[in-house]
Design a protein around this motif. Structure first.
Motif, PDB file in Angstrom:
ATOM      1  N   LYS A  88      -1.139   4.281  -1.425  1.00 19.05           N
ATOM      2  CA  LYS A  88      -1.919   4.078  -2.650  1.00 19.05           C
ATOM      3  C   LYS A  88      -3.395   4.219  -2.310  1.00 19.05           C
ATOM      4  CE  LYS A  88       1.458   1.023  -4.759  1.00 19.05           C
ATOM      5  NZ  LYS A  88       1.911  -0.355  -4.767  1.00 19.05           N
ATOM      6  N   ASP A  89      -3.774   3.622  -1.176  1.00 21.46           N
ATOM      7  CA  ASP A  89      -5.161   3.707  -0.741  1.00 21.46           C
ATOM      8  C   ASP A  89      -5.178   4.386   0.631  1.00 21.46           C
ATOM      9  OD1 ASP A  89      -7.713   3.372   0.144  1.00 21.46           O
ATOM     10  OD2 ASP A  89      -7.583   1.184   0.362  1.00 21.46           O
ATOM     11  N   ALA A  90      -5.404   5.694   0.606  1.00 20.79           N
ATOM     12  CA  ALA A  90      -5.290   6.486   1.833  1.00 20.79           C
ATOM     13  C   ALA A  90      -6.341   6.099   2.863  1.00 20.79           C
ATOM     14  CB  ALA A  90      -5.374   7.966   1.510  1.00 20.79           C
ATOM     15  N   SER A  91      -7.425   5.460   2.415  1.00 24.95           N
ATOM     16  CA  SER A  91      -8.484   5.113   3.366  1.00 24.95           C
ATOM     17  C   SER A  91      -7.979   4.097   4.397  1.00 24.95           C
ATOM     18  CB  SER A  91      -9.707   4.564   2.626  1.00 24.95           C
ATOM     19  OG  SER A  91      -9.365   3.337   2.026  1.00 24.95           O
ATOM     20  N   ALA A  92      -6.902   3.367   4.029  1.00 25.91           N
ATOM     21  CA  ALA A  92      -6.347   2.358   4.943  1.00 25.91           C
ATOM     22  C   ALA A  92      -5.819   2.988   6.222  1.00 25.91           C
ATOM     23  CB  ALA A  92      -5.248   1.578   4.248  1.00 25.91           C
ATOM     24  N   ALA A  93      -5.552   4.308   6.173  1.00 24.87           N
ATOM     25  CA  ALA A  93      -5.046   4.984   7.374  1.00 24.87           C
ATOM     26  C   ALA A  93      -5.989   6.113   7.767  1.00 24.87           C
ATOM     27  CB  ALA A  93      -3.641   5.510   7.106  1.00 24.87           C
ATOM     28  N   ALA A  94      -7.257   5.922   7.449  1.00 28.02           N
ATOM     29  CA  ALA A  94      -8.219   7.016   7.623  1.00 28.02           C
ATOM     30  C   ALA A  94      -8.395   7.422   9.082  1.00 28.02           C
ATOM     31  CB  ALA A  94      -9.548   6.625   7.008  1.00 28.02           C
ATOM     32  N   ALA A 125      11.626   5.037  13.691  1.00 28.56           N
ATOM     33  CA  ALA A 125      10.972   5.293  14.966  1.00 28.56           C
ATOM     34  C   ALA A 125       9.474   5.491  14.751  1.00 28.56           C
ATOM     35  CB  ALA A 125      11.573   6.525  15.626  1.00 28.56           C
ATOM     36  N   ARG A 126       9.105   6.148  13.664  1.00 25.60           N
ATOM     37  CA  ARG A 126       7.704   6.340  13.313  1.00 25.60           C
ATOM     38  C   ARG A 126       7.544   6.264  11.806  1.00 25.60           C
ATOM     39  NH1 ARG A 126       3.680   8.729  16.557  1.00 25.60           N
ATOM     40  NH2 ARG A 126       2.460   7.458  15.123  1.00 25.60           N
ATOM     41  N   VAL A 127       6.368   5.804  11.371  1.00 24.09           N
ATOM     42  CA  VAL A 127       5.987   5.930   9.966  1.00 24.09           C
ATOM     43  C   VAL A 127       4.712   6.766   9.971  1.00 24.09           C
ATOM     44  CG1 VAL A 127       5.389   4.739   7.839  1.00 24.09           C
ATOM     45  CG2 VAL A 127       6.869   3.610   9.509  1.00 24.09           C
ATOM     46  N   ARG A 128       4.750   7.933   9.351  1.00 28.41           N
ATOM     47  CA  ARG A 128       3.584   8.818   9.322  1.00 28.41           C
ATOM     48  C   ARG A 128       3.068   8.890   7.893  1.00 28.41           C
ATOM     49  NH1 ARG A 128       4.062  11.574  14.395  1.00 28.41           N
ATOM     50  NH2 ARG A 128       1.834  11.857  14.120  1.00 28.41           N
ATOM     51  N   PHE A 129       1.778   9.203   7.787  1.00 25.46           N
ATOM     52  CA  PHE A 129       1.175   9.200   6.450  1.00 25.46           C
ATOM     53  C   PHE A 129       0.817  10.607   6.008  1.00 25.46           C
ATOM     54  CE2 PHE A 129       0.307   5.128   8.571  1.00 25.46           C
ATOM     55  CZ  PHE A 129       1.142   4.359   7.777  1.00 25.46           C
ATOM     56  N   VAL A 130       1.171  10.919   4.776  1.00 28.69           N
ATOM     57  CA  VAL A 130       0.892  12.247   4.205  1.00 28.69           C
ATOM     58  C   VAL A 130       0.300  12.054   2.815  1.00 28.69           C
ATOM     59  CG1 VAL A 130       2.676  13.517   5.501  1.00 28.69           C
ATOM     60  CG2 VAL A 130       3.308  12.339   3.392  1.00 28.69           C
ATOM     61  N   SER A 131      -0.312  13.108   2.280  1.00 31.46           N
ATOM     62  CA  SER A 131      -0.914  12.954   0.946  1.00 31.46           C
ATOM     63  C   SER A 131       0.075  13.301  -0.160  1.00 31.46           C
ATOM     64  CB  SER A 131      -2.165  13.817   0.827  1.00 31.46           C
ATOM     65  OG  SER A 131      -1.795  15.179   0.926  1.00 31.46           O
ATOM     66  N   VAL A 132       1.128  14.046   0.205  1.00 31.06           N
ATOM     67  CA  VAL A 132       2.123  14.418  -0.794  1.00 31.06           C
ATOM     68  C   VAL A 132       3.451  14.670  -0.072  1.00 31.06           C
ATOM     69  CG1 VAL A 132       1.347  16.837  -0.660  1.00 31.06           C
ATOM     70  CG2 VAL A 132       2.610  16.095  -2.668  1.00 31.06           C
ATOM     71  N   PRO A 192      -7.101   7.033  13.349  1.00 33.67           N
ATOM     72  CA  PRO A 192      -5.851   6.797  14.086  1.00 33.67           C
ATOM     73  C   PRO A 192      -5.558   5.316  14.351  1.00 33.67           C
ATOM     74  CG  PRO A 192      -7.110   8.571  15.101  1.00 33.67           C
ATOM     75  CD  PRO A 192      -7.967   8.003  14.022  1.00 33.67           C
ATOM     76  N   THR A 193      -6.588   4.530  14.625  1.00 32.25           N
ATOM     77  CA  THR A 193      -6.356   3.107  14.911  1.00 32.25           C
ATOM     78  C   THR A 193      -5.845   2.391  13.668  1.00 32.25           C
ATOM     79  OG1 THR A 193      -8.349   3.342  16.209  1.00 32.25           O
ATOM     80  CG2 THR A 193      -7.407   1.149  16.117  1.00 32.25           C
ATOM     81  N   ALA A 194      -6.479   2.687  12.538  1.00 28.33           N
ATOM     82  CA  ALA A 194      -6.054   2.051  11.287  1.00 28.33           C
ATOM     83  C   ALA A 194      -4.637   2.497  10.932  1.00 28.33           C
ATOM     84  CB  ALA A 194      -7.021   2.409  10.168  1.00 28.33           C
ATOM     85  N   ALA A 195      -4.344   3.773  11.175  1.00 33.50           N
ATOM     86  CA  ALA A 195      -3.008   4.302  10.848  1.00 33.50           C
ATOM     87  C   ALA A 195      -1.940   3.600  11.678  1.00 33.50           C
ATOM     88  CB  ALA A 195      -2.971   5.812  11.082  1.00 33.50           C
ATOM     89  N   LEU A 196      -2.282   3.388  12.960  1.00 37.67           N
ATOM     90  CA  LEU A 196      -1.331   2.729  13.857  1.00 37.67           C
ATOM     91  C   LEU A 196      -1.082   1.278  13.419  1.00 37.67           C
ATOM     92  CD1 LEU A 196      -0.104   4.304  16.113  1.00 37.67           C
ATOM     93  CD2 LEU A 196      -1.642   3.193  17.731  1.00 37.67           C
ATOM     94  N   LYS A 197      -2.160   0.646  12.994  1.00 33.90           N
ATOM     95  CA  LYS A 197      -2.060  -0.756  12.555  1.00 33.90           C
ATOM     96  C   LYS A 197      -1.161  -0.840  11.306  1.00 33.90           C
ATOM     97  CE  LYS A 197      -5.038  -4.591  11.203  1.00 33.90           C
ATOM     98  NZ  LYS A 197      -5.264  -4.473   9.763  1.00 33.90           N
ATOM     99  N   LEU A 198      -1.394   0.088  10.383  1.00 39.44           N
ATOM    100  CA  LEU A 198      -0.604   0.095   9.160  1.00 39.44           C
ATOM    101  C   LEU A 198       0.867   0.414   9.456  1.00 39.44           C
ATOM    102  CD1 LEU A 198      -0.814  -0.214   6.105  1.00 39.44           C
ATOM    103  CD2 LEU A 198      -1.267   2.232   5.936  1.00 39.44           C
ATOM    104  N   GLU A 199       1.044   1.323  10.375  1.00 41.06           N
ATOM    105  CA  GLU A 199       2.417   1.676  10.773  1.00 41.06           C
ATOM    106  C   GLU A 199       3.141   0.432  11.300  1.00 41.06           C
ATOM    107  OE1 GLU A 199       2.594   4.710  13.806  1.00 41.06           O
ATOM    108  OE2 GLU A 199       4.751   4.963  13.536  1.00 41.06           O
ATOM    109  N   GLY A 200       2.418  -0.334  12.130  1.00 42.74           N
ATOM    110  CA  GLY A 200       2.986  -1.564  12.686  1.00 42.74           C
ATOM    111  C   GLY A 200       3.332  -2.561  11.594  1.00 42.74           C
ATOM    112  N   ASN A 231       0.806  -1.229   0.000  1.00 38.99           N
ATOM    113  CA  ASN A 231       0.000   0.000   0.000  1.00 38.99           C
ATOM    114  C   ASN A 231       0.838   1.277   0.000  1.00 38.99           C
ATOM    115  OD1 ASN A 231      -2.214   1.632  -0.050  1.00 38.99           O
ATOM    116  ND2 ASN A 231      -2.769   1.342   2.104  1.00 38.99           N
ATOM    117  N   VAL A 232       2.151   1.154  -0.112  1.00 44.63           N
ATOM    118  CA  VAL A 232       2.966   2.379  -0.086  1.00 44.63           C
ATOM    119  C   VAL A 232       3.292   2.818  -1.516  1.00 44.63           C
ATOM    120  CG1 VAL A 232       5.202   3.370   0.602  1.00 44.63           C
ATOM    121  CG2 VAL A 232       3.934   1.902   2.191  1.00 44.63           C
ATOM    122  N   ALA A 233       2.907   4.069  -1.824  1.00 48.69           N
ATOM    123  CA  ALA A 233       3.182   4.592  -3.160  1.00 48.69           C
ATOM    124  C   ALA A 233       4.561   5.240  -3.194  1.00 48.69           C
ATOM    125  CB  ALA A 233       2.117   5.604  -3.542  1.00 48.69           C
ATOM    126  N   GLU A 234       4.869   5.964  -2.136  1.00 47.93           N
ATOM    127  CA  GLU A 234       6.098   6.742  -2.118  1.00 47.93           C
ATOM    128  C   GLU A 234       6.489   7.003  -0.674  1.00 47.93           C
ATOM    129  OE1 GLU A 234       5.398  10.459  -4.008  1.00 47.93           O
ATOM    130  OE2 GLU A 234       7.454  10.542  -4.739  1.00 47.93           O
TER     131      GLU A 234
END
Ligand code: AMP
Length: 632
Positions: free
Chosen positions: A547-553, A580-587, A555-563, A522-525
């Motif tokens: 690629k599919d931003a809804s997967a981290a829509a 240490a962290r993986v954070r999600f951004v749109s660009v 906080p819980t989903a974002a944390l799961k994806l980060e893991g 699910n990682v585009a860049e």
């Protein structure tokens, strides 16, 4: 005795005379014909025509005088074991291992890849390779299958030596499944895998490929394997290190130059004497482990301590307990380890008798003054910072107390060590900066002294292009570090000029981590930067576009994806590379020409001014990162 200044000057101005004398520190079977061949810069050959052997100089040579003295002291607080080998015992074990290697089909010039925990057999294997003229390539045990596979493909070993498992903090880390997976991923297939079974983790054997070390050793208990004399420039090993591309470089080291340089450093820099004990807390997977756990101390006739375990288990006094028990005179560690100890009870520093200890050497990352002061005061011993790289194999900057005692300056690793013609260069003009306190790239005028990398394994072009072609208008070796020099000639290192980060003294390429994260479906860049950290020096921070931003829509989903992404890094690169962290951004913040603005991201993460942003394509990209950082 000359002053260090004169001693150093001679190493540059009368290079041949100086190193001819130093070469007498080791034994040669055939004398060399030429001290330094620099006919084809930047490639240099030291002690041309001379034949020698690293294992002979590290082990056999000491038998006449110190056969019964301690050579290798192995202490594991992970499995509660200690084993002490005298030079005679080490000699026997290395010959057994050498006989096993020969019977497994290893020949002179063949590569043998080691993927091993900190056990004595790892040191036996390195020395046994050197003994028979095979080239070892040790891969740090913290690396996982994808990292290991790329190194297998590059080194193309005929044999891999491994073990069932390592252990960290009491937790068994199985090695064999990672190795099997790496061999499955690799294009090159090693003919054999030699397994040391510690009985920590059951594993499957591949019939016809996997060999059992214990059984084979039994067949060679009385083995007598003479040293193979090799020409000084015969490669002794390759060791992979990170750079700006995702593909690690195989640093190739020679034999004679390395032995001479290490032997010289043992007296000049570390001030170690035969019969004393050296304790380096590094790992054989890193350059410090090669130079100052295995080869350097043994070349000098010192005992070396190989330690498997954490600095704080069973408690934060374990290292000092070992110093007392084995009368350690020279100790070598990393600033990160000291920062870990700082969180422990300071009384542990004065609980043991440290009277044998002359100095504590620290290297691998910038040594901050509070950390240095804390340990100096706690131990009541001088702290000696020193600066070098996998590429150089031994210190570039330091204090040569063995030549002339001199004070260290807080925050400075010191002055150039012999043979290193260190310059500070303006990176845009290539001009030399000779004034005090001018910031430039730390560069070394060729030829590099003995012991430094000969080339990139199987890639001379990459060696020239990577290291010798980055300064405009001249061919000079770049360390890729920024530095300044004060009026007394002491250098201060100000961080890397490239995308290499330093996490707890471990060097990692941000590109390698990015490649690993980008392999998640699910990682585009993704952009990875190093961010200042009070404990580890730096940590990796990742910002990913999905690629599919809804997967981290949420906080819980974002944390799961980060893991999930972190787990992927653990499995491919190894836990050392885990951000240490993986954070999600749109660009991601980029220039209009599409270049990632890593420095701006790093500045924002460290709450600094990102500087000139006129070239940025979309200013909101940096704002997104700023918002995440502020939100914590
Ligand atoms: P490695 O090849 O893993 O040993 O990493 C070498 C890099 O670590 C150098 O290029 C520096 O960026 C950093 N480094 C090593 N020793 C020191 C030191 N004493 N002070 C500051 N940085 C250091």
């Amino acid at each position: 005795m000359p002053s260090y200044r004169e001693f150093y000057r001679r190493s540059i101005d009368d290079r041949e005379g100086f190193w001819r004398e130093q070469a007498a520190l080791i034994e040669w079977q055939q004398p060399f014909e030429r001290v330094c061949d620099y006919d084809r810069p930047p490639f240099v050959k030291w002690f041309v025509g001379g034949t020698t052997n690293l294992c002979h100089n590290a082990v056999d040579r000491h038998l006449a005088e110190r056969a019964q003295q301690n050579a290798l002291i192995w202490v594991s607080t992970e499995v509660e074991q200690e084993r002490v080998y005298s030079f005679a015992a080490l000699h026997a074990e290395v010959q057994r291992m050498a006989a096993v290697l020969l019977s497994a089909g290893v020949k002179q010039g063949d590569r043998v890849l080691l993927y091993m925990p900190m056990i004595p057999e790892a040191a036996f294997a390195m020395l046994a390779c050197a003994r028979i003229g095979a080239i070892h390539s040790v891969v740090f045990g913290g690396f996982a299958s994808v990292s290991l596979a790329s190194r297998i493909d590059d080194a193309q070993p005929v044999l891999v030596i491994s073990a069932d498992a390592g252990s960290r903090g009491g937790k068994v880390m199985a090695y064999k499944p990672l190795l099997d997976e790496a061999i499955r991923l690799a294009q090159h297939q090693p003919a054999k895998v030699l397994m040391v079974d510690r009985g920590l983790s059951a594993f499957e054997r591949v019939a016809g490929r996997d060999l059992d070390y214990a059984a084979m050793r039994e067949q060679h208990l009385d083995a007598q394997v003479p040293c193979t004399w090799v020409e000084s420039n015969h490669p002794s090993y390759t060791l992979y290190t990170s750079g700006t591309t995702g593909k690690p470089k195989g640093v190739q080291r020679d034999t004679g130059g390395y032995a001479v340089a290490l032997a010289a450093s043992m007296t000049q820099i570390f001030d170690g004497r035969p019969g004393e004990t050296y304790f380096s807390t590094s790992d054989i997977g890193w350059v410090v482990g090669h130079s100052y756990i295995v080869y350097g101390p043994l070349l000098a006739g010192m005992a070396t301590i190989m330690y498997e375990g954490l600095p704080i288990r069973p408690d934060g006094g374990i290292w000092w307990k070992l110093v007392e028990q084995y009368r350690v005179s020279v100790m070598f560690s990393a600033p990160t380890a000291v920062r870990v100890l700082k969180k422990q009870d300071p009384a542990l520093l004065s609980k043991y008798d440290l009277s044998s200890l002359k100095r504590l050497f620290l290297a691998g990352e910038p040594l901050d003054e509070p950390t240095a002061q804390w340990i100096a005061k706690g131990l009541g011993k001088p702290i000696v910072d020193n600066y070098w790289q996998t590429e150089t194999g031994w210190p570039i900057l330091g204090i040569a107390n063995g030549v002339e005692p001199a004070p260290s300056k807080w925050g400075s690793p010191g002055v150039p060590m012999v043979g290193y013609d260190v310059r500070l260069i303006d990176e845009t003009t290539g001009a030399e900066l000779t004034g005090a306190h001018q910031k430039g790239v730390v560069a070394i005028e060729g030829p590099l002294p003995p012991g430094c990398m000969q080339t990139v394994w199987r890639d001379d072009e990459r060696f020239v292009k990577t290291y010798w072609s980055t300064i405009p208008g001249r061919q000079i070796y770049s360390t890729f570090d920024w530095g300044i020099r004060d009026e007394d000639g002491y250098f201060f290192i100000l961080g890397r000029t490239d995308d290499v980060i330093n996490v707890a003294g471990h060097r990692l390429g941000t590109r390698e981590i990015e490649e690993s994260i980008a392999s998640h479906p699910n990682v585009a860049e993704v952009a990875v930067v190093g961010v200042a950290d009070p404990l580890k020096g730096q940590v990796a921070m990742a910002f990913a576009v999905l690629k599919d931003a809804s997967a981290a829509a949420d906080p819980t989903a974002a944390l799961k994806l980060e893991g999930e992404i972190m787990k992927r890094v653990d499995e491919t690169l190894g836990a050392v590379g885990r951000p240490a962290r993986v954070r999600f951004v749109s660009v991601l913040p980029k220039t209009r020409s599409g270049k990632l603005l890593r420095r701006a991201i790093q500045a924002v993460c460290e709450r600094r001014d990102p500087g000139d942003l006129t070239t940025i394509e979309d200013p909101s990209a940096l704002q997104q990162i700023r918002d995440l950082v502020n939100a914590g």
